[in-house]
Each structure stands twice: as C-alpha cells, then as structure tokens.
Design a protein around this motif. Structure first.
Motif, PDB file in Angstrom:
ATOM      1  N   LYS A  14      56.990  15.430   9.346  1.00  0.00           N
ATOM      2  CA  LYS A  14      58.042  14.790   8.551  1.00  0.00           C
ATOM      3  C   LYS A  14      57.852  13.280   8.485  1.00  0.00           C
ATOM      4  CE  LYS A  14      61.381  14.808  12.395  1.00  0.00           C
ATOM      5  NZ  LYS A  14      62.731  15.299  12.812  1.00  0.00           N
ATOM      6  N   GLU A  15      57.191  12.696   9.508  1.00  0.00           N
ATOM      7  CA  GLU A  15      56.957  11.256   9.487  1.00  0.00           C
ATOM      8  C   GLU A  15      55.915  10.860   8.437  1.00  0.00           C
ATOM      9  OE1 GLU A  15      58.582  12.521  13.315  1.00  0.00           O
ATOM     10  OE2 GLU A  15      56.736  13.106  12.246  1.00  0.00           O
ATOM     11  N   GLN A  37      60.556  16.550  -3.115  1.00  0.00           N
ATOM     12  CA  GLN A  37      61.980  16.847  -2.945  1.00  0.00           C
ATOM     13  C   GLN A  37      62.169  18.193  -2.254  1.00  0.00           C
ATOM     14  OE1 GLN A  37      64.617  16.186  -6.420  1.00  0.00           O
ATOM     15  NE2 GLN A  37      62.948  14.979  -7.297  1.00  0.00           N
ATOM     16  N   GLY A  38      61.343  19.177  -2.631  1.00  0.00           N
ATOM     17  CA  GLY A  38      61.420  20.474  -1.975  1.00  0.00           C
ATOM     18  C   GLY A  38      61.065  20.379  -0.502  1.00  0.00           C
ATOM     19  N   CYS A  39      60.001  19.639  -0.192  1.00  0.00           N
ATOM     20  CA  CYS A  39      59.592  19.468   1.203  1.00  0.00           C
ATOM     21  C   CYS A  39      60.671  18.756   2.005  1.00  0.00           C
ATOM     22  CB  CYS A  39      58.290  18.682   1.275  1.00  0.00           C
ATOM     23  SG  CYS A  39      56.828  19.575   0.703  1.00  0.00           S
ATOM     24  N   TYR A  40      61.276  17.721   1.415  1.00  0.00           N
ATOM     25  CA  TYR A  40      62.323  16.971   2.107  1.00  0.00           C
ATOM     26  C   TYR A  40      63.525  17.870   2.393  1.00  0.00           C
ATOM     27  CZ  TYR A  40      65.801  13.341   3.048  1.00  0.00           C
ATOM     28  OH  TYR A  40      66.778  12.574   3.621  1.00  0.00           O
ATOM     29  N   GLY A  62      65.543  21.431   9.820  1.00  0.00           N
ATOM     30  CA  GLY A  62      65.266  21.268  11.235  1.00  0.00           C
ATOM     31  C   GLY A  62      63.819  21.375  11.649  1.00  0.00           C
ATOM     32  N   HIS A  63      62.906  21.401  10.698  1.00  0.00           N
ATOM     33  CA  HIS A  63      61.483  21.531  11.023  1.00  0.00           C
ATOM     34  C   HIS A  63      60.855  20.150  11.259  1.00  0.00           C
ATOM     35  CE1 HIS A  63      61.928  25.680   9.867  1.00  0.00           C
ATOM     36  NE2 HIS A  63      62.315  25.327   8.652  1.00  0.00           N
ATOM     37  N   ASP A  64      59.926  20.096  12.195  1.00  0.00           N
ATOM     38  CA  ASP A  64      59.213  18.852  12.472  1.00  0.00           C
ATOM     39  C   ASP A  64      57.986  18.680  11.589  1.00  0.00           C
ATOM     40  OD1 ASP A  64      60.955  18.025  14.507  1.00  0.00           O
ATOM     41  OD2 ASP A  64      59.924  19.277  15.981  1.00  0.00           O
ATOM     42  N   GLN A  65      57.461  19.792  11.074  1.00  0.00           N
ATOM     43  CA  GLN A  65      56.324  19.719  10.171  1.00  0.00           C
ATOM     44  C   GLN A  65      56.355  20.905   9.223  1.00  0.00           C
ATOM     45  OE1 GLN A  65      52.643  19.908  12.445  1.00  0.00           O
ATOM     46  NE2 GLN A  65      52.555  22.122  12.259  1.00  0.00           N
ATOM     47  N   ASN A  99      45.038  18.563  -4.466  1.00  0.00           N
ATOM     48  CA  ASN A  99      45.250  17.131  -4.682  1.00  0.00           C
ATOM     49  C   ASN A  99      46.729  16.760  -4.559  1.00  0.00           C
ATOM     50  OD1 ASN A  99      42.540  16.501  -5.096  1.00  0.00           O
ATOM     51  ND2 ASN A  99      42.647  16.891  -7.301  1.00  0.00           N
ATOM     52  N   LEU A 100      47.590  17.647  -5.050  1.00  0.00           N
ATOM     53  CA  LEU A 100      49.032  17.401  -4.972  1.00  0.00           C
ATOM     54  C   LEU A 100      49.489  17.281  -3.528  1.00  0.00           C
ATOM     55  CD1 LEU A 100      51.973  17.324  -5.995  1.00  0.00           C
ATOM     56  CD2 LEU A 100      51.891  19.835  -6.091  1.00  0.00           C
ATOM     57  N   PHE A 101      49.149  18.245  -2.718  1.00  0.00           N
ATOM     58  CA  PHE A 101      49.626  18.227  -1.332  1.00  0.00           C
ATOM     59  C   PHE A 101      48.961  17.129  -0.513  1.00  0.00           C
ATOM     60  CE2 PHE A 101      51.352  22.324  -2.525  1.00  0.00           C
ATOM     61  CZ  PHE A 101      52.541  22.356  -1.805  1.00  0.00           C
ATOM     62  N   TYR A 102      47.728  16.770  -0.864  1.00  0.00           N
ATOM     63  CA  TYR A 102      47.081  15.645  -0.191  1.00  0.00           C
ATOM     64  C   TYR A 102      47.858  14.365  -0.485  1.00  0.00           C
ATOM     65  CZ  TYR A 102      43.407  12.599   1.602  1.00  0.00           C
ATOM     66  OH  TYR A 102      42.702  11.668   2.326  1.00  0.00           O
ATOM     67  N   ALA A 103      48.291  14.189  -1.736  1.00  0.00           N
ATOM     68  CA  ALA A 103      49.060  13.002  -2.108  1.00  0.00           C
ATOM     69  C   ALA A 103      50.390  12.951  -1.362  1.00  0.00           C
ATOM     70  CB  ALA A 103      49.300  12.986  -3.614  1.00  0.00           C
ATOM     71  N   LEU A 104      50.951  14.118  -1.040  1.00  0.00           N
ATOM     72  CA  LEU A 104      52.226  14.174  -0.331  1.00  0.00           C
ATOM     73  C   LEU A 104      52.083  13.903   1.166  1.00  0.00           C
ATOM     74  CD1 LEU A 104      53.301  15.253  -3.010  1.00  0.00           C
ATOM     75  CD2 LEU A 104      54.511  17.035  -1.749  1.00  0.00           C
ATOM     76  N   GLY A 105      50.857  13.856   1.667  1.00  0.00           N
ATOM     77  CA  GLY A 105      50.660  13.568   3.083  1.00  0.00           C
ATOM     78  C   GLY A 105      50.162  14.742   3.898  1.00  0.00           C
TER      79      GLY A 105
END
Length: 228
Positions: free
Chosen positions: A71-72, A175-178, A184-187, A201-207
C-alpha cells in the motif's frame, strides 16, 4: 480420486465435461491424468523441464506473471470525471463481460471453442457480482467498466471498448486498488498473462513489481468422452 487431482466444477459447467487441476508433477500424478477422462490444468515452475508433461499429453498455453504491490508503493492516478461505486445494473456489467475478455488461457487452448471460453468469463463475472466482489467504474456519469477482486487479489478489469485507449485505465485501476486496500490489506497481488503487455505496463505504472511466474499447461484426455 487421487488427492493430487482437484475437481474444478466452475469450469465443468462451462465445458460440459469433467474438469480438474493437477496439483503435482510426480510420475504418479501424471499417470493418473491418463486414467481419468476430462480437461486438466497444471501450473508449474518455468524452470521445470516440460519433457514428462508433454509425454503425458499436456501442452503449454500460457505464462502467468504475478506482481505484487504494497500500500505504501501504490501510485494513485486521479481523474475528476471518474468514479468507482458499488451501485450498478447487473445486466450492464454482464454486457461488458461479453465483449472485453478475449485473451484468457482458455481462449488460447485449441481444444476449447471460443464460445465456451467466453461463457467461462461471463459466468465468472456473474459469480463475482453474487459475492459482492465487483465495483462499477463510471466516467462522466456513464458506466465505463468494472473492477473485480477477491481478498488481496485483483482479479479482473473490464473497460468498455468506447472507453479504452482514453487514458482512463490508470485512474480506474488505482481507485479500485485503493478501495481494496481500505478493506485492511497491506499489499495486493494479481496475475497477468505474459502476452497481455498492456496490463503488464498498467500495473507496473501503479507500483506493482514482479513476484514470480508460473507456466500453465492444459490436457484433454478424450478417453470415454463423447462429442469432444
């Protein structure tokens, strides 16, 4: 049935044959797949030699890349015209599911008709709605897609064709991930076909960063199967 053969009734309802996941690559497990007719899925480490798998009729269909994100490290992308909500019309979500999923591993399986692979996704989306595991994605008040999840795993992202390639995927997915992390998930983790470069590429951009990969093999044992 042997304890390394796990039935997958969610696939059986779509393909009208017995379906299984083989959970071991031992000689005993592979031989058991020769005895029981049906369709099999087998997931293995990419470094494992496929020689004995091929000898027992398994064939390669996909490589799944499994990235994770804490989440960080999640990168949030905002768009004031986008909204994520639990309010939606089920029929509209189902219509999106009918058009956007065309690159799954069952679509790549030459033993599975595309119509059956499509049906598998549609039924999966209906199950996710029944389990309250879908959020609707809106753009300027119009339904643009949906985001599906289970516990800490991102499952599906479906965006209507008219809203694709408009730079909305990052905002919708972050927004969905947030929203998911607030449960309550840490990752978070997800699973992406190596052929789906756009999603990678999308998920890489999200971190998200690579955790590990899995090779997926299928097998159709036609013994005693009628009409397959």
């Amino acid at each position: 049935m042997e304890n390394y053969i796990k039935e997958t009734p969610w696939d059986r309802r779509n393909f009208n044959i017995n379906t299984y996941e083989l959970t071991s690559t031992t000689d005993e497990a592979l031989k058991s797949s020769d005895k029981h007719p049906g369709h099999y899925t087998l997931k293995v480490d990419p470094l494992e030699s496929p020689k004995k798998l091929l000898r027992h009729g398994f064939y390669y269909v996909d490589t799944l890349i499994e990235p994770v994100c804490t989440k960080e490290k999640l990168n949030l992308f905002s768009n004031e015209d986008t909204l994520i909500s639990k309010e939606y019309n089920s029929k509209d979500i189902n219509e999106i599911a009918e058009e956007v999923f065309t690159h799954g591993r069952f679509h790549r399986d030459f033993n599975i008709p595309s119509s059956m692979a499509d049906l598998r996704y549609r039924n999966w989306v209906k199950d996710l709605q029944a389990n309250d595991q879908i959020c609707a994605l809106y753009y300027k008040g119009g339904l643009a897609g949906f985001y599906a999840y289970e516990n800490d795993k991102v499952l599906l992202l479906g965006i209507k064709k008219e809203y694709q390639n408009k730079g909305l995927a990052k905002a919708f997915t972050s927004q969905g991930c947030y929203t998911q992390l607030k449960l309550g998930h840490d990752q978070l983790r997800t699973s992406i076909s190596a052929a789906n470069v756009t999603s990678l590429n999308l998920f890489y951009a999200l971190g998200f960063r690579l955790s590990h990969t899995i090779d997926v093999y299928h097998k159709l044992n036609r013994t005693a199967l009628n009409g397959v």
